[in-house]
Design a protein around this motif. Structure first.
Motif: not given
Lengths: 228, 228
Positions: B171-179
């Motif tokens: 989830g943290g990696l996903i949050e590093d991708i804007p939007r």
């Protein structure tokens, strides 16, 4: 539009009744018991105000309508369709809202079982006269949210069916409910996927301890009737 | 975070590589061929600018990373996992992105087949060492959209897994991708539903003659890590 809701005394069915009646439609609530159907209709009229056009009767009597929406648990779905089959005229649009949740066999609401025909909607189609126009819809719409008339619906309805005109008619009904949008998800076999979304949303509700997760489809500003 | 993308030369894998590298991560592209892996990494560095931290190698070498993301078509998925199994340390977080589209058996991309283990992610888990922390994700994210760096992602990632800490890392990696947002969809078996959404989105794309339908989950303003 003359609409009936089979299993209209349950959460999903009663919620759809309220919303469609408020959208100006005449809705007949069908129930296994004439008395329960009539009592639910009275309750709906009280909630909606005096001029609401809702009545209640048996599932068999209700099944003679232009659009028949079926909202029953999967464990009773086949039996319900067999009980109303004779009353449904060929050409009728039948909207199946069933999700094959594993609760039907004593399992969990966030698990599903696989109907022999692929989906609950296809099982329904196999039971009814081949001339019935079967559509699957409303699997992602919470019955609880539908019943709370102050609640702004925030989920899209995935509409599955092989008959495009029937999908458009059902889509028109959906558009009569404020903020509800419909998306043409493809032919009836896509109900195999759309129906399982109910379980996925229940799993998400469980993760976050909420009760009204829904879905919006992105990629277009508006959905509804596809062009061409 | 040291991330590798197995099958990173494909649309989904290359798109994830670009977005994660732009988020500041060191990404290793794995390929069946060392040369192709290296060429894709060079292309990624060109697209991202000089300081991007991307390299390319074989799947086997790439598999020795903290987070291993596997983006391969279903028809080659089991074979790919068997080929990297020995290189994956117990404790590694493995993110399976496979959707069991019927194209694997010559069918249609808007149909699915049913993996014996229930889902592609569970099939992967059955192949790897039991100590591997398996997560299913990214099934609703288009590889095409990921590669178009000007394109604002407008879809949620459904993250499925039994290991909550592993889900939070992904989830943290996903949050590093804007939007891009992530939603905890439940345990790994929920991948049986989440994986099929790829086919449903392809069916919707087909209905509307578009190519980037996605999903947003509604019911909360923000998702991410569930409380408690």
């Amino acid at each position: 539009m003359n609409i009936s809701v089979i299993g209209g005394t349950g959460d999903e069915g009663f919620g759809l009744t309220l919303r469609l009646a408020r959208g100006g439609h005449h809705v007949t609530i069908g129930s296994r018991s004439q008395d329960k159907g009539a009592a639910s209709a009275e309750k709906a009229r009280e909630l909606l105000g005096g001029d609401a056009n809702v009545d209640g009767t048996t599932n068999q009597v209700a099944a003679a309508a232009g659009v028949v929406i079926v909202t029953v648990p999967f464990e009773g779905q086949a039996e319900t369709y067999r009980s109303i089959k004779a009353a449904i005229e060929p050409g009728t649009i039948v909207v199946d809202c069933t999700s094959p949740l594993a609760t039907a066999v004593g399992g969990r609401a966030w698990h599903v079982v696989r109907p022999w025909h692929g989906s609950a909607a296809e099982q329904a189609k196999a039971i009814l006269d081949p001339g019935v126009r079967m559509v699957g819809a409303f699997h992602t719409i919470s019955g609880e949210a539908l019943q709370d008339l102050e609640h702004e619906m925030e989920s899209d309805v995935l509409v599955c069916g092989t008959d495009k005109e029937a999908k458009a008619v059902v889509g028109g009904l959906i558009e009569d409910i404020p903020r509800l949008r419909w998306v043409d998800a493809g032919d009836l076999t896509q109900a195999r996927i759309a129906e399982t979304l109910t379980a996925l949303l229940i799993s998400i509700n469980r993760s976050y301890k909420i009760h009204d997760a829904g879905v919006r489809i992105t990629g277009r500003d508006a959905w509804g009737l596809p062009e061409g």
